[in-house]
Design an enzyme around this catalytic site. Structure first.
Site, PDB file in Angstrom:
ATOM      1  N   PRO A  54     -16.945  42.749 -30.554  1.00  0.00           N
ATOM      2  CG  PRO A  54     -16.560  43.273 -28.308  1.00  0.00           C
ATOM      3  CD  PRO A  54     -15.852  43.114 -29.638  1.00  0.00           C
ATOM      4  CB  CYS A  55     -21.989  42.231 -32.646  1.00  0.00           C
ATOM      5  SG  CYS A  55     -22.996  41.192 -31.559  1.00  0.00           S
ATOM      6  CD  GLU A  56     -22.638  43.540 -27.153  1.00  0.00           C
ATOM      7  OE1 GLU A  56     -21.614  43.776 -27.845  1.00  0.00           O
ATOM      8  OE2 GLU A  56     -22.723  42.585 -26.363  1.00  0.00           O
TER       9      GLU A  56
END
Length: 394
Positions: free
Chosen positions: A90-92
Site C-alpha cells: 500500500p502506497c498511501e
C-alpha cells in the site's frame, strides 16, 4: 513454458492480469485487505485457467511462513519453487498528495503540497513482503509502487530493499516507468523494483513502444495512445447497469488500441453514466479540455481544491492519472471530453488498459473506482512480464 506468479497486495489484480495476458504465467496466489477486490481477482483469473488461492484481510496477522504455506497445494512447497513474487505494498504512506489551490485573504491564490508521511505504519508493509521473499526464495521478485517510494526517506527505502535482498542472494535494480511509453493511454508514472537470483542470467527493462515523434528524426515508436483511441468506440453510457450487450453495439473505430481492448463476446459491464450535482455540473460545463480549476469564473471557483479538478479530458491526448477517486469530478481531471458527465468506470478501466472482458464485481461505484485507480495498468505490467519471462527462461 508457463511460469508461476504470486501476487501480494493484489487488489483486483491489474499487475498479475498483465502477466496472464502474455500467455506465459499462471497465477497461484492473491492477497489483499479488500475481500471484494479479491472476488474480482479470482473471477477474472479463472477466465484464463488460473485457480489462485486467496487470503483476505491484513496479512500482518498471518506469519510470512504461514502465507508461504498456502502455495503447498500447487507443489510449490520448497524455497525456489515459485517463479516470481509480485506485489505493490500500500502506497498511501509514500504518496505525495496532489497540489491543492488555496484562496488567501485578498483573493491571492497559492498551491500547497502535504509533505510525505515517512512515519506512516503502512510503509513497513514492504518489510513483510521482504520477509516473504526470504522464506519463498522465488527466482525473481517485482515490487511496484508510486514514484515517491524511490525518494522516500531520502532514498533509504529502496536502499533497504536492495540491501536486504542482496543478503539473500538477489541482484536488484529499480526504475520509474511512464505508462504511456508502453501503449497505456494515460500519463502515469510508477516505480518498479526487479530482483533476480544468481541463477538468472540478468534482466533487461522493456524498451518503450510508444512516444512522440521528433522533427526530422525517424522513429520506430508508435504514436502515444489518446483518450479518443481508448474510449471513442464504446457504446453510449447507460443510466443503470444493464449487463453485457451485443458486440454490434461497439462504435466503429480505426484504433488498434480499442480493437485490442474490445471483447469478442459482448460489450462490457461497468459502463454507467452518473449525473453530477448542480454545482459540479455548472463547473464541468464551464470547462474545456486543457483548462484547470483556476480558469473557472469566480462565481464557480471553489475555495480550496485540487489544481485540475472538474477538468475535461482531451480527445487528442492521453488521460491524466486515473486515481482511486476517478468517479468524483472534484478529485481530478475526470470529465468526459464532450458530454456533461464524468467518465464511466469502464472508460476509466479502458484508460488503465483493462480489456473489456475484465469485470469489476461490485455494486458500489466508489469501490469500482478504487479497484480501477489503484491498479497497475495491465499493459504496462505485460511489458515487464514479457522481459521477466525471458529472464526466467535462461
Amino acid at each position: 513454458m508457463r511460469f508461476t506468479v504470486a501476487d501480494v497486495f493484489a487488489g483486483c489484480g491489474g499487475l498479475s492480469h498483465g502477466f496472464v495476458r502474455t500467455g506465459l504465467f499462471d497465477v497461484v496466489l492473491g492477497t489483499d485487505i479488500d475481500e471484494r477486490a479479491l472476488d474480482t481477482f479470482v473471477h477474472n483469473h479463472s477466465k484464463h485457467g488460473s485457480n489462485p488461492v486467496t487470503v483476505s484481510g491484513d496479512i500482518r496477522s498471518l506469519p510470512p511462513s504461514a502465507l508461504a504455506g498456502k502455495l503447498n497445494v500447487f507443489g510449490l512447497d520448497h524455497p525456489g519453487s515459485l517463479d516470481i513474487l509480485v506485489g505493490g505494498p500500500p502506497c498511501e504512506g509514500f504518496s505525495q498528495n496532489r497540489r491543492h489551490e488555496v484562496i488567501l485573504p485578498g483573493g491571492k491564490r497559492t498551491f500547497t503540497r502535504n509533505p510525505l508521511d515517512n512515519d506512516d505504519a503502512r510503509n513497513d508493509l514492504f518489510r513483510y513482503f521482504l520477509a516473504l521473499v526470504d522464506i519463498l526464495r522465488p527466482r525473481m521478485v517485482l515490487i511496484e509502487n508510486v514514484p515517491q517510494m524511490v525518494s522516500s526517506r531520502k532514498g533509504a527505502t529502496v536502499q533497504e530493499i536492495q540491501r536486504t535482498l542482496a543478503l539473500i542472494g538477489y541482484h536488484t535494480e529499480w526504475r520509474i516507468l511512464l505508462a504511456s511509453d508502453y501503449g497505456v493511454p494515460q500519463i502515469r508514472r510508477r516505480a518498479f523494483v526487479v530482483a533476480w537470483q544468481d541463477s538468472i542470467d540478468g534482466f533487461r527493462w522493456p524498451e518503450p513502444t510508444h512516444g512522440k515523434e521528433k522533427p526530422g528524426v525517424k522513429s520506430r515508436l508508435r504514436p502515444i495512445n489518446t483518450v479518443k483511441d481508448a474510449i471513442a468506440d464504446l457504446p453510449p453510457a447507460a443510466k443503470a447497469e444493464a449487463g453485457r450487450g451485443g458486440v454490434s453495439r461497439y462504435r466503429k473505430t480505426r484504433s488498434a488500441y480499442a480493437k485490442a481492448m474490445q471483447s469478442n463476446i459482448a460489450t462490457p459491464m461497468n459502463h454507467v453514466a452518473r449525473t453530477p450535482g448542480e454545482m459540479v455540473l455548472k463547473r464541468l460545463r464551464a470547462m474545456r479540455p486543457g483548462m484547470i480549476t483556476s480558469d473557472l469564473p469566480p462565481e464557480l471557483l471553489p475555495k480550496s481544491h485540487y489544481y485540475n479538478c472538474y477538468g475535461r479530458l482531451s480527445w487528442d491526448a492521453p488521460a491524466k492519472t486515473i486515481t482511486k477517486s476517478c468517479n468524483y469530478l472534484g478529485s481530478g481531471c475526470f470529465g468526459h471530453p464532450e458530454e456533461d458527465r464524468g467518465i464511466t468506470m469502464r472508460e476509466a478501466a479502458r484508460l488503465q488498459s483493462f480489456d473489456d472482458d475484465f469485470d469489476f464485481l461490485s455494486g458500489s461505484e466508489p469501490h469500482v473506482a478504487k479497484m480501477v485507480g489503484s491498479a497497475v495498468p495491465p499493459l504496462l505490467a505485460a511489458a515487464l512480464a514479457e522481459q521477466i519471462a525471458k529472464a526466467l527462461d535462461t
